[in-house]
Design a protein around this motif. Structure first.
Motif, mmCIF file in Angstrom:
data_model
loop_
_atom_site.group_PDB
_atom_site.id
_atom_site.type_symbol
_atom_site.label_atom_id
_atom_site.label_comp_id
_atom_site.label_asym_id
_atom_site.label_seq_id
_atom_site.Cartn_x
_atom_site.Cartn_y
_atom_site.Cartn_z
ATOM 1 N N VAL A 143 -24.039 -17.589 14.068
ATOM 2 C CA VAL A 143 -22.581 -17.362 13.925
ATOM 3 C C VAL A 143 -22.071 -17.658 12.523
ATOM 4 O O VAL A 143 -22.113 -18.903 11.937
ATOM 5 N N LEU A 144 -21.753 -16.786 11.629
ATOM 6 C CA LEU A 144 -20.949 -17.049 10.323
ATOM 7 C C LEU A 144 -19.657 -17.604 10.631
ATOM 8 O O LEU A 144 -18.723 -16.783 11.251
ATOM 9 N N LYS A 182 -23.016 -12.120 4.602
ATOM 10 C CA LYS A 182 -22.993 -10.991 5.435
ATOM 11 C C LYS A 182 -23.915 -9.922 4.786
ATOM 12 O O LYS A 182 -24.683 -9.232 5.178
ATOM 13 N N GLU A 183 -23.793 -9.577 3.119
ATOM 14 C CA GLU A 183 -24.652 -8.848 2.495
ATOM 15 C C GLU A 183 -26.297 -9.238 2.414
ATOM 16 O O GLU A 183 -27.117 -8.479 2.750
ATOM 17 N N ILE A 184 -26.427 -10.509 2.339
ATOM 18 C CA ILE A 184 -27.642 -11.119 2.514
ATOM 19 C C ILE A 184 -28.319 -10.884 3.677
ATOM 20 O O ILE A 184 -29.514 -10.437 3.794
ATOM 21 N N ALA A 185 -27.662 -11.094 4.950
ATOM 22 C CA ALA A 185 -27.921 -10.888 6.125
ATOM 23 C C ALA A 185 -28.432 -9.488 6.684
ATOM 24 O O ALA A 185 -29.424 -9.109 6.947
ATOM 25 N N ALA A 186 -27.620 -8.429 6.061
ATOM 26 C CA ALA A 186 -27.606 -7.234 6.128
ATOM 27 C C ALA A 186 -28.982 -6.486 5.609
ATOM 28 O O ALA A 186 -29.851 -5.817 6.209
ATOM 29 N N LYS A 236 -23.513 -12.758 13.562
ATOM 30 C CA LYS A 236 -22.117 -12.775 14.225
ATOM 31 C C LYS A 236 -21.166 -13.538 13.280
ATOM 32 O O LYS A 236 -21.288 -14.212 12.502
ATOM 33 N N GLU A 237 -19.572 -12.876 13.506
ATOM 34 C CA GLU A 237 -18.805 -13.783 12.666
ATOM 35 C C GLU A 237 -17.939 -14.511 13.948
ATOM 36 O O GLU A 237 -17.714 -13.834 14.877
ATOM 37 N N GLY A 238 -17.214 -15.678 13.788
ATOM 38 C CA GLY A 238 -16.678 -16.360 14.794
ATOM 39 C C GLY A 238 -15.808 -17.503 14.393
ATOM 40 O O GLY A 238 -15.913 -18.035 13.275
ATOM 41 N N VAL A 239 -14.886 -18.001 15.423
ATOM 42 C CA VAL A 239 -14.124 -19.224 15.123
ATOM 43 C C VAL A 239 -14.872 -20.222 15.925
ATOM 44 O O VAL A 239 -15.216 -20.232 17.223
ATOM 45 N N LYS A 277 -35.849 -22.333 16.662
ATOM 46 C CA LYS A 277 -36.375 -21.150 17.300
ATOM 47 C C LYS A 277 -35.532 -20.089 16.215
ATOM 48 O O LYS A 277 -36.142 -18.848 15.606
ATOM 49 N N ALA A 278 -34.295 -20.227 15.904
ATOM 50 C CA ALA A 278 -33.370 -19.509 15.104
ATOM 51 C C ALA A 278 -33.578 -20.022 13.524
ATOM 52 O O ALA A 278 -33.221 -19.425 12.668
ATOM 53 N N GLU A 279 -34.151 -21.264 13.282
ATOM 54 C CA GLU A 279 -34.196 -21.875 12.181
ATOM 55 C C GLU A 279 -34.915 -21.013 11.104
ATOM 56 O O GLU A 279 -34.454 -20.898 9.782
ATOM 57 N N PRO A 280 -35.920 -20.519 11.132
ATOM 58 C CA PRO A 280 -36.474 -19.480 9.941
ATOM 59 C C PRO A 280 -35.168 -18.318 9.376
ATOM 60 O O PRO A 280 -35.128 -18.456 8.095
ATOM 61 N N SER A 281 -34.486 -17.772 10.297
ATOM 62 C CA SER A 281 -33.561 -16.953 9.606
ATOM 63 C C SER A 281 -32.560 -17.804 9.128
ATOM 64 O O SER A 281 -31.871 -17.405 8.091
#
Length: 270
Positions: free
Chosen positions: A125-126, A167-171, A178-181, A254-258
């Motif tokens: 989540v960004l 977001k550009e890099i992720a794409a 995701k984006e969130g608060v 598990k999410a760390e590489p990304s």
């Protein structure tokens, strides 16, 4: 506080000459990001004057200096939390040190519980905004104008331009984000069913026990901030599953590489 920060900065500068542009604070299970840094120097927190010592499993407890691409970086392997017994000035002390060392951009990461139904365990989540529900404010007390103003504008706590670049890099890297608060509660207990419901109803997408105090202090000193959160458990108030810290670390790892790729590229490209 000013004198303590100066003492700490003088100690670090006496060890080696280094002016970082980026500061990075690594959350639970995300400490191996430092493998992406061409490390020039590492200082255990225990050796740094005025620094607290991280007591949480998954937080290594060292200040790492080096480069990513052409950018100079200082990274915290492990942060300090209010629930450990530190006051907010201690929790945020390293951010002030980073600024005086030369840091102008701060990257913060954490593990959180998700309440947005579009999230799942492992979602990245960004953070676009936050809600501060901590019981103590890091700027409470007499303000030192040498750090920043008495009243801090928080209309853009997280840099919109850094968020857009991420977001550009992720794409382009096929990283699902995701984006969130993000909402900060004091911890150390995980949330009850009713607390998860409250988090969702107030308008947050995820909840954790850190980050917000650091961001407030960074903005106090006019640093640009980028934040991301790894969802390590889902707070579905209808079907909550029992969660523990070991599972949080496992999900974050598990999410760390990304996460590592995203932060590394953001630092190189921004």
């Amino acid at each position: 506080m000013w004198e303590q920060v100066q003492e700490t900065v003088s100690f670090i500068q006496s060890k080696f000459s280094f002016t970082p542009e980026y500061g990075v604070i690594l959350g639970s299970g995300l400490g191996s990001f430092t493998d992406d840094i061409q490390i020039e120097y590492s200082l255990p927190y225990s050796e740094i004057p005025n620094f607290p010592i991280s007591t949480v499993q998954g937080h290594k407890g060292a200040l790492v200096f080096g480069t990513i691409g052409s950018k100079k970086v200082v990274a915290m392997q492990g942060r300090f939390h209010y629930y450990e017994g530190y006051d907010m000035k201690q929790v945020t002390f390293p951010v002030r040190v980073m600024k005086i060392l030369g840091v102008t951009k701060l990257v913060v990461s954490n593990a959180s519980g998700g309440v947005n139904p579009s999230y799942k365990i492992g979602s990245i989540v960004l953070i676009k905004d936050h809600i501060n529900m901590m019981p103590e404010h890091p700027l409470r007390g007499k303000n030192d104008e040498r750090f920043g103003p008495r009243f801090v504008n928080m209309s853009e706590p997280y840099s919109k331009s850094m968020l857009q670049k991420a977001k550009e890099i992720a794409a382009s890297s096929q990283i699902d984000v995701k984006e969130g608060v993000y909402m900060a509660l004091q911890g150390p207990t995980f949330e009850t069913l009713s607390e998860y419901r409250m988090v969702k109803n107030i308008g947050a997408d995820c909840v954790g026990m850190s980050t917000v105090p650091e961001v407030i202090v960074a903005r106090h000193m006019n640093m640009e901030v980028f934040g991301l959160s790894v969802v390590t458990d889902m707070g579905d108030e209808e079907n909550i599953e029992e969660v523990n810290h070991a599972e949080v670390l496992k999900a974050a790892e598990k999410a760390e590489p990304s996460v590592r790729k995203l932060i590394k590229e953001l630092i190189i490209q921004y």
